[in-house]
Design an enzyme around this catalytic site. Structure first.
Site, mmCIF file in Angstrom:
data_model
loop_
_atom_site.group_PDB
_atom_site.id
_atom_site.type_symbol
_atom_site.label_atom_id
_atom_site.label_comp_id
_atom_site.label_asym_id
_atom_site.label_seq_id
_atom_site.Cartn_x
_atom_site.Cartn_y
_atom_site.Cartn_z
ATOM 1 N N GLY A 19 4.309 -1.425 3.774
ATOM 2 C CA GLY A 19 5.588 -1.818 3.172
ATOM 3 C C GLY A 19 6.214 -0.765 2.279
ATOM 4 O O GLY A 19 7.283 -0.971 1.708
ATOM 5 N N CYS A 20 5.566 0.421 2.162
ATOM 6 C CA CYS A 20 6.116 1.449 1.257
ATOM 7 C C CYS A 20 7.349 2.124 1.851
ATOM 8 O O CYS A 20 8.133 2.744 1.123
ATOM 9 C CB CYS A 20 5.050 2.489 0.902
ATOM 10 S SG CYS A 20 4.583 3.559 2.280
ATOM 11 N N GLY A 21 7.509 2.042 3.170
ATOM 12 C CA GLY A 21 8.676 2.646 3.806
ATOM 13 C C GLY A 21 8.353 3.755 4.797
ATOM 14 O O GLY A 21 9.255 4.449 5.282
ATOM 15 N N LYS A 22 7.085 3.913 5.154
ATOM 16 C CA LYS A 22 6.677 4.993 6.075
ATOM 17 C C LYS A 22 7.477 4.963 7.375
ATOM 18 O O LYS A 22 8.072 5.956 7.777
ATOM 19 C CB LYS A 22 5.165 4.894 6.434
ATOM 20 C CG LYS A 22 4.221 4.962 5.272
ATOM 21 C CD LYS A 22 2.781 4.841 5.732
ATOM 22 C CE LYS A 22 2.427 3.522 6.385
ATOM 23 N NZ LYS A 22 2.522 2.342 5.536
ATOM 24 N N SER A 23 7.453 3.804 8.055
ATOM 25 C CA SER A 23 8.105 3.696 9.369
ATOM 26 C C SER A 23 9.604 3.915 9.245
ATOM 27 O O SER A 23 10.212 4.623 10.066
ATOM 28 C CB SER A 23 7.888 2.300 9.975
ATOM 29 O OG SER A 23 6.523 2.031 10.090
ATOM 30 N N GLY B 248 0.885 5.956 2.885
ATOM 31 C CA GLY B 248 1.231 5.068 1.771
ATOM 32 C C GLY B 248 0.900 3.630 2.133
ATOM 33 O O GLY B 248 0.525 3.329 3.275
ATOM 34 N N LEU B 249 1.060 2.767 1.155
ATOM 35 C CA LEU B 249 0.729 1.352 1.327
ATOM 36 C C LEU B 249 1.575 0.697 2.416
ATOM 37 O O LEU B 249 2.678 1.175 2.730
ATOM 38 C CB LEU B 249 0.998 0.604 0.011
ATOM 39 C CG LEU B 249 0.155 1.010 -1.205
ATOM 40 C CD1 LEU B 249 0.721 0.348 -2.459
ATOM 41 C CD2 LEU B 249 -1.304 0.626 -0.991
ATOM 42 N N SER C 145 -3.354 5.274 6.484
ATOM 43 C CA SER C 145 -4.354 6.346 6.275
ATOM 44 C C SER C 145 -4.806 6.413 4.814
ATOM 45 O O SER C 145 -4.523 7.389 4.125
ATOM 46 C CB SER C 145 -3.818 7.696 6.762
ATOM 47 O OG SER C 145 -2.496 7.946 6.361
HETATM 48 N N1 LIG Z 1 -6.132 -5.080 6.501
HETATM 49 C C1 LIG Z 1 -5.009 -4.372 6.673
HETATM 50 N N2 LIG Z 1 -4.724 -3.323 5.857
HETATM 51 C C2 LIG Z 1 -3.596 -2.605 6.059
HETATM 52 N N3 LIG Z 1 -2.686 -2.863 7.033
HETATM 53 C C3 LIG Z 1 -2.927 -3.904 7.866
HETATM 54 C C4 LIG Z 1 -4.086 -4.692 7.728
HETATM 55 N N4 LIG Z 1 -4.067 -5.668 8.687
HETATM 56 C C5 LIG Z 1 -2.949 -5.473 9.407
HETATM 57 N N5 LIG Z 1 -2.247 -4.426 8.920
HETATM 58 C C6 LIG Z 1 -1.026 -3.914 9.573
HETATM 59 O O1 LIG Z 1 -1.440 -2.745 10.273
HETATM 60 C C7 LIG Z 1 -0.692 -1.623 9.857
HETATM 61 C C8 LIG Z 1 -1.612 -0.486 9.382
HETATM 62 O O2 LIG Z 1 -2.158 0.157 10.487
HETATM 63 P P1 LIG Z 1 -2.586 1.667 10.366
HETATM 64 O O3 LIG Z 1 -3.090 2.057 11.702
HETATM 65 O O4 LIG Z 1 -1.472 2.438 9.780
HETATM 66 O O5 LIG Z 1 -3.784 1.578 9.290
HETATM 67 S S1 LIG Z 1 -4.845 2.696 8.896
HETATM 68 O O6 LIG Z 1 -4.147 3.982 8.836
HETATM 69 O O7 LIG Z 1 -5.908 2.703 9.900
HETATM 70 O O8 LIG Z 1 -5.364 2.297 7.580
HETATM 71 C C9 LIG Z 1 0.156 -2.044 8.669
HETATM 72 O O9 LIG Z 1 1.421 -1.520 9.007
HETATM 73 P P2 LIG Z 1 2.471 -0.978 7.932
HETATM 74 O O10 LIG Z 1 2.883 -2.205 7.173
HETATM 75 O O11 LIG Z 1 3.568 -0.434 8.783
HETATM 76 O O12 LIG Z 1 1.813 0.045 7.071
HETATM 77 C C10 LIG Z 1 0.102 -3.551 8.646
HETATM 78 O O13 LIG Z 1 1.268 -4.068 9.224
HETATM 79 N N1 LIG Z 2 13.876 3.502 0.461
HETATM 80 C C1 LIG Z 2 13.888 2.187 0.664
HETATM 81 N N2 LIG Z 2 14.608 1.380 -0.146
HETATM 82 C C2 LIG Z 2 14.628 0.061 0.053
HETATM 83 N N3 LIG Z 2 13.963 -0.587 1.054
HETATM 84 C C3 LIG Z 2 13.234 0.166 1.873
HETATM 85 C C4 LIG Z 2 13.136 1.580 1.738
HETATM 86 N N4 LIG Z 2 12.315 2.055 2.702
HETATM 87 C C5 LIG Z 2 11.913 0.979 3.422
HETATM 88 N N5 LIG Z 2 12.471 -0.155 2.930
HETATM 89 C C6 LIG Z 2 12.257 -1.513 3.429
HETATM 90 O O1 LIG Z 2 10.912 -1.836 3.110
HETATM 91 C C7 LIG Z 2 10.331 -2.597 4.157
HETATM 92 C C8 LIG Z 2 9.042 -1.934 4.622
HETATM 93 O O2 LIG Z 2 9.365 -0.702 5.235
HETATM 94 P P1 LIG Z 2 8.476 -0.103 6.405
HETATM 95 O O3 LIG Z 2 9.139 1.167 6.823
HETATM 96 O O4 LIG Z 2 8.208 -1.121 7.461
HETATM 97 O O5 LIG Z 2 7.137 0.224 5.611
HETATM 98 P P2 LIG Z 2 5.719 0.694 6.169
HETATM 99 O O6 LIG Z 2 5.927 1.342 7.509
HETATM 100 O O7 LIG Z 2 5.234 1.655 5.135
HETATM 101 O O8 LIG Z 2 4.908 -0.564 6.246
HETATM 102 C C9 LIG Z 2 11.383 -2.729 5.250
HETATM 103 O O9 LIG Z 2 11.978 -3.986 5.128
HETATM 104 C C10 LIG Z 2 12.362 -1.620 4.933
HETATM 105 O O10 LIG Z 2 13.669 -1.959 5.320
#
Ligand SMILES: Nc1ncnc2c1ncn2[C@@H]1O[C@H](COP(=O)(O)OS(=O)(=O)O)[C@@H](OP(=O)(O)O)[C@H]1O
Ligand SMILES: Nc1ncnc2c1ncn2[C@@H]1O[C@H](COP(=O)(O)OP(=O)(O)O)[C@@H](O)[C@H]1O
Length: 226
Positions: A37-41, A34-35, A125
């Site tokens: 900030g979607c909540g994956k981690s 997912g995008l 991904s």
């Molecule tokens: N250009 C760009 N696009 C998307 N994300 C970016 C980018 N630059 C840095 N980041 C940070 O890197 C995290 C994504 O890394 P990933 O290894 O999950 O990406 S991918 O699966 O290869 O697309 C992603 O983490 P999450 O926010 O936890 O998803 C971002 O924090």
């Molecule tokens: N179900 C949910 N409801 C509200 N906030 C959430 C939820 N899941 C995650 N968050 C919040 O959204 C933000 C991004 O989550 P994160 O797990 O870091 O996303 P990702 O790994 O997809 O980038 C964090 O601040 C987290 O606390």
């Protein structure tokens, strides 16, 4: 050039079934996508906690962490390995770099599953083809059903409003190129095993419980586990 026939597979005495028997569980890959900030981690972390409390053996591979080691960017490799190495093996966010990122993680996840672990991964991904390749690798080293795709379907507006790392703000300002959802594509899963809809306002713990319920329904986690 290395001839592929010069590299020969070596059968091992302790196989996957033996490892799984010792752990009393089946190794699988639970692939969160997912995008940013979607909540994956957050959800994967909560799920690992819930599985851990049930006594299950797990590992969590998270994008941000893996990009500090196995899939480091060129800047993270240059000092120790030099510029040529860093430019050749370091990974950024262009389509080919993401393909290699997911290929490496997919192979590692398949190995972890062969060790009998419930393997959770949290990577953007964004490309369907890359995720489908991982599914094939995991199923080839185990069985159909060993790869479960979890689509964390939180709308872009919500991810952008959360923006915990300030990356969307930078991407909108043009300070980060190829940012998924803003200046780079995200290809949604067509038939994910688990679909977490972000607009339902479920808490991370409820979303993790939803995934756990599906793992239980599929017999991956026994309902009486401890
Ligand atoms: N250009 C760009 N696009 C998307 N994300 C970016 C980018 N630059 C840095 N980041 C940070 O890197 C995290 C994504 O890394 P990933 O290894 O999950 O990406 S991918 O699966 O290869 O697309 C992603 O983490 P999450 O926010 O936890 O998803 C971002 O924090
Ligand atoms: N179900 C949910 N409801 C509200 N906030 C959430 C939820 N899941 C995650 N968050 C919040 O959204 C933000 C991004 O989550 P994160 O797990 O870091 O996303 P990702 O790994 O997809 O980038 C964090 O601040 C987290 O606390």
């Amino acid at each position: 050039m290395t001839n592929p026939s010069d590299i020969v597979w070596h059968e091992q005495t302790v196989d996957r079934a033996a490892r799984e028997a010792n752990l009393s569980q089946r190794g699988v890959v639970v692939w969160f996508t997912g995008l940013s900030g979607c909540g994956k981690s957050t959800v994967a972390n909560e799920l690992e906690h819930q599985l851990n409390q049930l006594g299950r053996a797990t590992i969590l591979l998270d994008g941000d962490n893996i990009r500090h080691g196995l899939c480091a960017p060129p800047s993270g490799l240059k000092e120790e390995h030099g510029e040529e190495f860093a430019n050749r093996f370091g990974l950024g966010f262009g389509a080919i770099d993401r393909e290699e990122n997911i290929r490496r993680i997919g192979s590692v996840a398949a190995l972890m599953a062969s060790a009998g672990l419930i393997t959770l991964t949290a990577f953007v991904s964004p490309y369907r083809r890359d995720r489908d390749r991982v599914r094939k690798i995991v199923e080839a080293s185990g069985a159909v059903g060993d790869f479960l795709e979890v689509f964390v379907d939180t709308p872009l507006e919500i991810c952008e409003a959360r923006d915990p790392k300030g990356l969307y703000k930078k991407a909108r300002a043009g300070e980060i190129k190829n940012f998924t959802g803003i200046s780079d594509p995200y290809e949604s899963p067509e038939q994910p095993e688990i679909h977490l809809a972000g607009h339902a306002e479920a808490t991370p713990s409820e979303q993790a419980a939803e995934v756990l319920a599906e793992l239980t329904r599929r017999g991956i986690v026994a309902s009486s586990a401890r």
